[in-house]
Design a protein around this motif. Sequence first.
Motif, PDB file in Angstrom:
ATOM      1  N   ALA A 244      -6.641  46.556  33.451  1.00  0.00           N
ATOM      2  CA  ALA A 244      -6.991  45.397  34.278  1.00  0.00           C
ATOM      3  C   ALA A 244      -8.005  45.778  35.343  1.00  0.00           C
ATOM      4  O   ALA A 244      -8.899  44.983  35.676  1.00  0.00           O
ATOM      5  N   THR A 245      -7.888  46.983  35.885  1.00  0.00           N
ATOM      6  CA  THR A 245      -8.858  47.443  36.882  1.00  0.00           C
ATOM      7  C   THR A 245     -10.222  47.629  36.241  1.00  0.00           C
ATOM      8  O   THR A 245     -11.250  47.162  36.764  1.00  0.00           O
ATOM      9  N   HIS A 246     -10.269  48.308  35.106  1.00  0.00           N
ATOM     10  CA  HIS A 246     -11.536  48.492  34.401  1.00  0.00           C
ATOM     11  C   HIS A 246     -12.183  47.139  34.081  1.00  0.00           C
ATOM     12  O   HIS A 246     -13.405  46.973  34.208  1.00  0.00           O
ATOM     13  N   THR A 334      -9.789  48.264  45.694  1.00  0.00           N
ATOM     14  CA  THR A 334     -10.250  49.650  45.786  1.00  0.00           C
ATOM     15  C   THR A 334      -9.077  50.605  45.892  1.00  0.00           C
ATOM     16  O   THR A 334      -9.075  51.689  45.286  1.00  0.00           O
ATOM     17  N   ASP A 335      -8.068  50.220  46.633  1.00  0.00           N
ATOM     18  CA  ASP A 335      -6.841  51.004  46.733  1.00  0.00           C
ATOM     19  C   ASP A 335      -6.221  51.212  45.357  1.00  0.00           C
ATOM     20  O   ASP A 335      -5.822  52.326  44.987  1.00  0.00           O
ATOM     21  N   THR A 336      -6.166  50.152  44.559  1.00  0.00           N
ATOM     22  CA  THR A 336      -5.653  50.266  43.193  1.00  0.00           C
ATOM     23  C   THR A 336      -6.591  51.103  42.329  1.00  0.00           C
ATOM     24  O   THR A 336      -6.140  51.931  41.523  1.00  0.00           O
ATOM     25  N   ALA A 337      -7.894  50.908  42.493  1.00  0.00           N
ATOM     26  CA  ALA A 337      -8.851  51.694  41.713  1.00  0.00           C
ATOM     27  C   ALA A 337      -8.693  53.183  41.979  1.00  0.00           C
ATOM     28  O   ALA A 337      -8.826  54.009  41.065  1.00  0.00           O
ATOM     29  N   ALA A 347     -16.088  52.021  39.562  1.00  0.00           N
ATOM     30  CA  ALA A 347     -17.130  51.025  39.314  1.00  0.00           C
ATOM     31  C   ALA A 347     -16.602  49.614  39.565  1.00  0.00           C
ATOM     32  O   ALA A 347     -17.314  48.755  40.094  1.00  0.00           O
ATOM     33  N   ALA A 348     -15.359  49.360  39.197  1.00  0.00           N
ATOM     34  CA  ALA A 348     -14.763  48.052  39.436  1.00  0.00           C
ATOM     35  C   ALA A 348     -14.685  47.760  40.936  1.00  0.00           C
ATOM     36  O   ALA A 348     -14.949  46.634  41.384  1.00  0.00           O
TER      37      ALA A 348
END
Length: 361
Positions: A244-246, A334-337, A347-348
Amino acid sequence: MDAPRDAPTDTDSAGILDTTGILDEALERLHACGPERLGRLTNHAPMAVEALAARGRPGAVHRWLDLYAPKLEEFPARVEPVTAADWRTALGDPRRAADWIAYFHRELGERPWREVLAQWWPRLLPGMYGGSTHPVIRVGHAVRTLEAGGEATAPRLTELAHGLGYWAARHHPVTGIAPLPGAGSTADALDAADALDAVPALADRTHGGFPARLGRVRGLPVWAASVDGPEEARRRLTELVRAATHRYATHGHGDEIMLVHAATAPNAVLRALPALPRALWVPSLHAAWTASAAVTAMYAPDNSVAYDPPGTFTAQEVFERALAHGDEHVIKLTDTALDVGDERALAAALRAVELTDPLTP
């Protein structure tokens, strides 16, 4: 606006124990505010300040909070106490948010927090879709802080009470979502990225907010339905968060705000797993998949777009860009990334910086 440069630390690993006391100060400041504003929008500040502290940036917490403060509203009035005998009648009633928070504040004052969480997680999990999934995300942030080690301070326990109370008040199960025809064992065998690609978009994605759109979701692919062991559930949940992040990098333009939650909601569940009995990990996976897939169905664009980040950046540099941007959704994605930790995830996060309006005074 330049990012503050006060003593940055390694942002590659979350769960840094804040020994400055700044996070507790910020939480105390926020606990005088309600979980929502304008009757329906979520107060994101507790989640964002926890992310800043967890990524080693406590020095930026109060400055960021000063910028966000105009969005905060006073704590709502109580209606009547929630009790062990009648809690079911109050479940899912947003007018009772203050009552629910008071109830969990009492519970957490009398029993270990993990015990309270284990009792209420299976009660609340079927309704994690209320409040646009923000309540479970807030709980995930609160649990991460408590799991980081050190003393379970009063502000951190109170934050868990606010998260659980918000979840109970906005508890909203999904109904009428059927497995898609022909989506049995074949779809179950897909990886998470392919399963998200297989989610059909709503025919009408131009009208209605989250609750209205959720009510129009009628079918989702089967994914991970055969999982029956806790370790495999954790592995699949990790895979879902990564996928999901990608996907945000190439699909976030469908709705730059709401599609963040396709990643942050399952990640909140993943963060809570270590504090939960292992018997709850499999149902947690299934609920997280429904949340991520439903958000995808509700907000995904018609077409993906290729995305190349504007250069190569370290995790710390990406987090600094998110902090300089300031938007709460950008900070949380960003924290999750950074939890995912690979180049496509970073990149996400950079894509979210580009797509989203920055937080301004």
